[in-house]
Scaffold this motif. Sequence first.
Motif, PDB file in Angstrom:
ATOM      1  N   THR A   1      -1.199  10.429   7.688  1.00  0.00           N
ATOM      2  CA  THR A   1      -1.524   9.036   7.953  1.00  0.00           C
ATOM      3  C   THR A   1      -2.773   8.660   7.183  1.00  0.00           C
ATOM      4  OG1 THR A   1      -2.111   7.381   9.599  1.00  0.00           O
ATOM      5  CG2 THR A   1      -2.898   9.602   9.996  1.00  0.00           C
ATOM      6  N   GLY A   2      -2.903   7.380   6.938  1.00  0.00           N
ATOM      7  CA  GLY A   2      -4.107   6.921   6.274  1.00  0.00           C
ATOM      8  C   GLY A   2      -4.924   6.052   7.196  1.00  0.00           C
ATOM      9  N   VAL A   3      -4.535   6.025   8.478  1.00  0.00           N
ATOM     10  CA  VAL A   3      -5.182   5.117   9.418  1.00  0.00           C
ATOM     11  C   VAL A   3      -6.065   5.931  10.352  1.00  0.00           C
ATOM     12  CG1 VAL A   3      -4.798   3.253  11.037  1.00  0.00           C
ATOM     13  CG2 VAL A   3      -3.085   3.753   9.320  1.00  0.00           C
TER      14      VAL A   3
ATOM     15  N   GLY B   1       0.799  -1.214   0.000  1.00  0.00           N
ATOM     16  CA  GLY B   1       0.000   0.000   0.000  1.00  0.00           C
ATOM     17  C   GLY B   1       0.836   1.271   0.000  1.00  0.00           C
ATOM     18  N   GLU B   2       2.088   1.167   0.389  1.00  0.00           N
ATOM     19  CA  GLU B   2       2.900   2.372   0.461  1.00  0.00           C
ATOM     20  C   GLU B   2       3.961   2.424  -0.631  1.00  0.00           C
ATOM     21  OE1 GLU B   2       4.181   2.659   4.618  1.00  0.00           O
ATOM     22  OE2 GLU B   2       2.372   3.829   4.978  1.00  0.00           O
ATOM     23  N   LEU B   3       3.924   1.425  -1.531  1.00  0.00           N
ATOM     24  CA  LEU B   3       4.939   1.356  -2.581  1.00  0.00           C
ATOM     25  C   LEU B   3       4.912   2.591  -3.471  1.00  0.00           C
ATOM     26  CD1 LEU B   3       5.100  -2.254  -4.025  1.00  0.00           C
ATOM     27  CD2 LEU B   3       6.915  -0.918  -2.952  1.00  0.00           C
TER      28      LEU B   3
ATOM     29  N   PRO C   1      -5.199  12.088   1.145  1.00  0.00           N
ATOM     30  CA  PRO C   1      -4.103  11.150   0.929  1.00  0.00           C
ATOM     31  C   PRO C   1      -2.899  11.463   1.828  1.00  0.00           C
ATOM     32  CG  PRO C   1      -4.378  12.649  -0.947  1.00  0.00           C
ATOM     33  CD  PRO C   1      -5.486  12.943  -0.006  1.00  0.00           C
ATOM     34  N   PRO C   2      -2.112  10.452   2.159  1.00  0.00           N
ATOM     35  CA  PRO C   2      -2.292   9.029   1.830  1.00  0.00           C
ATOM     36  C   PRO C   2      -3.439   8.424   2.610  1.00  0.00           C
ATOM     37  CG  PRO C   2      -0.452   9.305   3.334  1.00  0.00           C
ATOM     38  CD  PRO C   2      -0.917  10.671   2.989  1.00  0.00           C
ATOM     39  N   SER C   3      -4.104   7.486   2.019  1.00  0.00           N
ATOM     40  CA  SER C   3      -5.259   6.899   2.679  1.00  0.00           C
ATOM     41  C   SER C   3      -5.376   5.420   2.348  1.00  0.00           C
ATOM     42  CB  SER C   3      -6.506   7.649   2.230  1.00  0.00           C
ATOM     43  OG  SER C   3      -7.526   6.767   1.888  1.00  0.00           O
ATOM     44  N   ILE C   4      -5.637   4.649   3.378  1.00  0.00           N
ATOM     45  CA  ILE C   4      -5.723   3.208   3.178  1.00  0.00           C
ATOM     46  C   ILE C   4      -6.947   2.841   2.349  1.00  0.00           C
ATOM     47  CG2 ILE C   4      -6.102   1.041   4.378  1.00  0.00           C
ATOM     48  CD1 ILE C   4      -4.250   1.896   6.441  1.00  0.00           C
ATOM     49  N   VAL C   5      -8.038   3.541   2.602  1.00  0.00           N
ATOM     50  CA  VAL C   5      -9.244   3.247   1.836  1.00  0.00           C
ATOM     51  C   VAL C   5      -8.978   3.421   0.348  1.00  0.00           C
ATOM     52  CG1 VAL C   5     -11.505   4.140   1.240  1.00  0.00           C
ATOM     53  CG2 VAL C   5     -10.936   3.785   3.602  1.00  0.00           C
ATOM     54  N   LEU C   6      -8.315   4.522  -0.002  1.00  0.00           N
ATOM     55  CA  LEU C   6      -8.054   4.778  -1.418  1.00  0.00           C
ATOM     56  C   LEU C   6      -7.129   3.714  -1.991  1.00  0.00           C
ATOM     57  CD1 LEU C   6      -7.694   8.669  -1.391  1.00  0.00           C
ATOM     58  CD2 LEU C   6      -9.638   7.300  -2.148  1.00  0.00           C
ATOM     59  N   ILE C   7      -6.175   3.285  -1.199  1.00  0.00           N
ATOM     60  CA  ILE C   7      -5.254   2.248  -1.678  1.00  0.00           C
ATOM     61  C   ILE C   7      -6.020   0.950  -1.940  1.00  0.00           C
ATOM     62  CG2 ILE C   7      -3.362   0.754  -0.972  1.00  0.00           C
ATOM     63  CD1 ILE C   7      -2.234   3.312   0.483  1.00  0.00           C
ATOM     64  N   ILE C   8      -6.883   0.600  -0.988  1.00  0.00           N
ATOM     65  CA  ILE C   8      -7.652  -0.635  -1.153  1.00  0.00           C
ATOM     66  C   ILE C   8      -8.599  -0.516  -2.350  1.00  0.00           C
ATOM     67  CG2 ILE C   8      -9.417  -2.095  -0.098  1.00  0.00           C
ATOM     68  CD1 ILE C   8      -8.190  -1.518   2.588  1.00  0.00           C
TER      69      ILE C   8
ATOM     70  N   THR D   1       8.379   6.405   4.797  1.00  0.00           N
ATOM     71  CA  THR D   1       7.049   6.082   4.310  1.00  0.00           C
ATOM     72  C   THR D   1       6.049   6.726   5.271  1.00  0.00           C
ATOM     73  OG1 THR D   1       6.857   4.108   5.661  1.00  0.00           O
ATOM     74  CG2 THR D   1       7.863   3.831   3.496  1.00  0.00           C
ATOM     75  N   PRO D   2       4.796   6.853   4.847  1.00  0.00           N
ATOM     76  CA  PRO D   2       3.810   7.452   5.765  1.00  0.00           C
ATOM     77  C   PRO D   2       3.798   6.771   7.135  1.00  0.00           C
ATOM     78  CG  PRO D   2       2.871   7.263   3.583  1.00  0.00           C
ATOM     79  CD  PRO D   2       4.218   6.602   3.522  1.00  0.00           C
ATOM     80  N   THR D   3       3.887   5.461   7.155  1.00  0.00           N
ATOM     81  CA  THR D   3       3.882   4.774   8.443  1.00  0.00           C
ATOM     82  C   THR D   3       5.099   5.155   9.276  1.00  0.00           C
ATOM     83  OG1 THR D   3       2.718   2.915   7.483  1.00  0.00           O
ATOM     84  CG2 THR D   3       3.857   2.524   9.555  1.00  0.00           C
TER      85      THR D   3
HETATM   86 NA    NA Z   1      -1.260   5.308   4.224  1.00  0.00          NA
END
Ligand code: NA
Lengths: 341, 430, 179
Positions: B109-111, A181-183, B152-159, B244-246
Motif C-alpha cells: 500500500t502507499g497509504v 496514480g496507479e496507472l 513502493p508503491p507510494s502515494i508520495v512518490l507518485i505525487i 491494483t495496489p488499492t
Molecule cells: Na499506491
Amino acid sequence: AAAVALPAQAEKTYRLKMAETWPTNFPVFGDASRNMAAMAEKMSNGRLKITIDSKNKHKAPLGVFDMVRAGQYDMGHSASYYWKGKVPATLYFTTMPFGMTAPEQYSWFYHGGGMELMEKVYSKYNVLSFPGGNTGNQMGGWFQKEINSLEDLKGLKMRIPGFAGEVLAKLGASPTNIPAGELYTALERRTIDALEWVGPSLDLRMGFHKIAPYYYTGWHEPATELQFMINKRSWDRLPEDLQEILRVSIRTAAYDMYIQSYHESAKNLEIIENEFPNVKIRSFPEDVMAALRQANQDLLTEKAKEDPLAKEILESQANYLKTVRRWTDISDKAYLNSIAQ
Amino acid sequence: MIGIVMFFVALLALLAGFPVAFTFGGIALIFGLIAEGPSMFAFMPFRIQSIMENVVLMAVPLFIFMGIVLQKTRLAEQLLESMGKLFGGVRGGLAISTVLVGALLAASTGVVGASVVAMGLISLPVMLKYNYDKSLACGTICASGTLGQIIPPSIVLIILGDVLGIPVGDLFQAAVGPGFVLIGIYVVYILVYSFFKPEAAPAIPADEDIEHRREHYIRALKAIVPPLALILVVLGSIFAGIATPTESSALGGVGAVLLSVVYGQFSWKMLYDAAEETVKITAMVFAILLGATAFSMAFTYTGGDYIVEEVLSNLPGGAMGFLILSMVAILILGFFIDFVEISFIIVPMLAPAAIALDIAPVWFAILIAMNLQTSFLTPPFGFSLFYLKGVAPAGVQTMDIYRGVIPFILMQVGVVISILLFPEFYGLVD
Amino acid sequence: MLMQAERVINRFSDILGKISSILFLLMLVNVFFNVVARYAFNAVWIGSQEMEWHLFATMFMLGVPYTLRAGGHVRVDLIYERLSVGKQSIIDILGGLVLLLPFTLLVGYYGIGFAYEAFELGETSGDPGGLPYRWIIKAVIPFAFFATAIAGLGLIITSILNIKHPERTEPHNNHESSL
Ligand code: NA
Ligand code: NA
C-alpha cells in the motif's frame, strides 16, 4: 466605456481569479494559462491582473465549471468535455474521434459557426467559453500487445475514459477506470492491457515507454482543445478595452500552446525513439479502423437522436468537415504524399 | 500572517483535547470567517468530494478491516508471537517482527493511514501483552507503518513524480534502497536498545525442552505461514497484475475472512463487528482528513501560501546550501502541514531552484520523500501519531507515542543526511 | 428531557453506524467482485467500478457522526486525560459550540447548494456506463455534516448531563468502552 476616461478610472485595476484543472506547474497546459495571464497583464499595463489557482489549491479539478458558474472564480482553464456529465452538449467542443484536426477545428470555431454554437451551449449557464489551447493529435495509447485484428480488441482492458471508451466498448473492448496514480503499476503488471494518455509531450514523463512495447497512433482525439471560460458577470464588469485584451490574450495563448505542444511532442518523440529503440510505433490495421469508424458513427447518430442541440452541433461539424477536409487533402495531405515519393 | 497565527491557535486548541478533526475544522472556520467571510466555505464540498472520489484511499478501510479480522481471529497475534519466538532468545523479537510485517504491508500500500492503523491493531496488543515498553512499541509501529510512504508503491512518490515531472517507475526504483536502509536501521536500533534495556523488550520465552524444539518450530511455522501467505498474496496480486495496489487490499480483506473460516473462527457476528470497528476507525481517519482540508484551505486562501513562497524563494547559497535549507524547511513545515500540501504547494516552489542548481531530480525527490515520511511522525501534527492513538488501548497515552517516535525520527533524519551526503551510495546520482 | 434527547440522538447515530457497517461489507464485496470479473473474465463495468467509491464515500461520511457518538475520534490527551469528568465536559461543551457545530453546519449548508446544482443539471457520471443521479452521492455531504452536527449536539447534551449528574460515568474518550 466613455470615449475620454478620467485618469483615475483608467488606472483602476481589475482582478480576476482563475481556477485551472491542472496541478501547479503542469507543463504545456499550465504554461498556457500562465502565458495568458501574463499577456493580459502586460497588454493592459497592469490594469488586468489574473491570479491562477491550480488544482493543488482548490482541490476541485472537475469542479471548475461549477465554481466559475457560481462566481467563486471569475475564470477557468479546463476542457469542455469534462462537463458532459452535467451538460451533455459540452462534449463536442474539445475533440471528436475521426473528427477535425487542430487547424480544421480552429477554422470551425472562428469561421465555421463553432463559437456561436459554443455560446449557445454555455450562455445558459452564465459562462463564456473560448478555445484554450490545443494538444494536437493525441496518440492512440500504449499497448502491451499488438492489435492485428478486431479479435485482439475483444476483452482488451484499456484505460480510455469518455466517448472514445464507449466507441471501443462497442467493439468488445473493456474500458477500465484506473486512478492516475496507479496507472503505471497497472500497465506494468498488466492489470490493464493498454492505456491512452496524451502524446509524447506528456507521456514521456509518465514513463510508459519503459513498460509497454507498442505505441499506437491516434484516432480518438485528433485535436484536443482546452478551454478558457469566464463568468458572464465578471466579463460584463470589465471595460471594453480590457475585454478585448482578454480575448486577444486567450486567443494568442491558445495558439501558443498548440505550437508548444507540437514542439514538445516532436522533441519527446525523438527522445523516446532514440533512447528506447524497442518501442514500436504502430497504426491500427484497416479493418479495425473501419470498425471503429462505424461504431463512432453509430454512437453519434444515437446522441443526435437524444438531444437536438447535439444534433445541431454534430451536423455543423460534419458539414464543415466536408468543406475543410477537401482543402486539407489537396494541400497538406497531397503535399506530404507527393514529397514522400 | 493569519496563517501563522492560525497554526499556533490550532496548536493550543488541540492541547485542550477536543477531537482533532473538529478542532482543525473549527479553527479553519473561525479564521476563514475573520479573513474572508463565510463564502470561502462554499469550496468545502468540492474539497470533500475530491476525498470521496479518491479511490486510492479505499485502501484505508480495506487494510483496517484485514487487520481487525486478523486480530479478532488471533491470527495476527500468533503470527507475531511465533515470529518473535523464532528469534529465540533475542530480545526485541516482537518489535523486529513488527518492522518486518510493516515492511511487507508497506510494499502493498502507499497509504500511511492504512498501514499504521493495521499495524497498530495487529501488533500493539501483542507487544503490550509481553510487557514491552509502551513508547518503544508505539514508536516501532508508527515508524514501520509509515514505511508505506517510501517503499513502493507510494502515494508520495507518485505525487512527487507528477510535481517534478519524473517517471513514477524511476522514483519507485530509486526508493527501494533507502527503504531497505531504513528497515535495517530500525532492526539494528531495536536490537541495540533491547540489549541495553532488556526490560523494555523482553524476549518471548521459548520452550525449554530440547526434545520439543522441533515440534515448537513446526508449530511456529504453522502459525506464521497462513497470515504471512495472506500478505504475500496481497503483494503477489499486484505483481501478477491481478489487482491494483488499492484493490489488493480488498483481496487481503476477503482473504482474512477466508482464513477465519479455515481456522473455525468465522461467525457472522465477528464479520459484522469487524465491519463496525472498521467504520469507526476509518471515520476517525477521514474526519481528520476532512478537518485538515478545511484547515489547509483557510491557510492557503488567507495568503499562507504566499508567505511560504516568500520564505522559500529567498533561500540562499549553492546546491548543498539550498538542499540543506529546503530539507530543514520541509521538516519544519512537516510539523504543521501534511505531505500532500507540502508536495503540491511547497515542492513546486523549490523545483525551479533545484533545476537551476542542476540537482538530480530523482535525488531531490527521494530526499523530499524521506523527509515527508518523517513529517508523518513529528509531533504535534504527525498524522501517524493521531492514527495510532485512535486505535491504541486505553492505557496508551499521547505522550507514550510522542516519546516513542523520537528515536525513529532521529534515525530518519540520519538517513536523510546520509542521502544528502552520499547520493552515490544510494545510486541517486550518475 | 435532556436525557430523552440524548437517547434519541444516540439512537440516530447508532443507526448511521449500522448502515455504514453494511455499506463497508458491500464495498468489500464490490471491489473483490470487480477484481475477479476483470482478471478472470475480462469483464469490466464502469458503473460497478464507480459504485466502489460511492459505497466507500458514503461509508466513511456516515461513519463520522457515529464515531463521534462512539467516542472514536482521536484527541490529543496530554492534558485532557488528566482532567476530571466535569472539566472534560466543559471542554466538550465549548468545543462543540465553538468548533464543531459552526463548522459542520456551515459546510452542511453549502453542501445543500452543491447537491442541488447536480440535481438541477441532472448530472450523471461523465463516463459511459457510469452511474446516473450524481446528486445522491453529492447529497451525502450535507446529510453527513448535518448528522455530525446532530451527533455533536448529542455530545454537548451528554456533557451537560455529566456535569449535572456527576454520578453518571459516561466516558468521553475511550473507544473500547463504546464497543
Ligand atoms: Na499506491
Ligand atoms: Na508503499
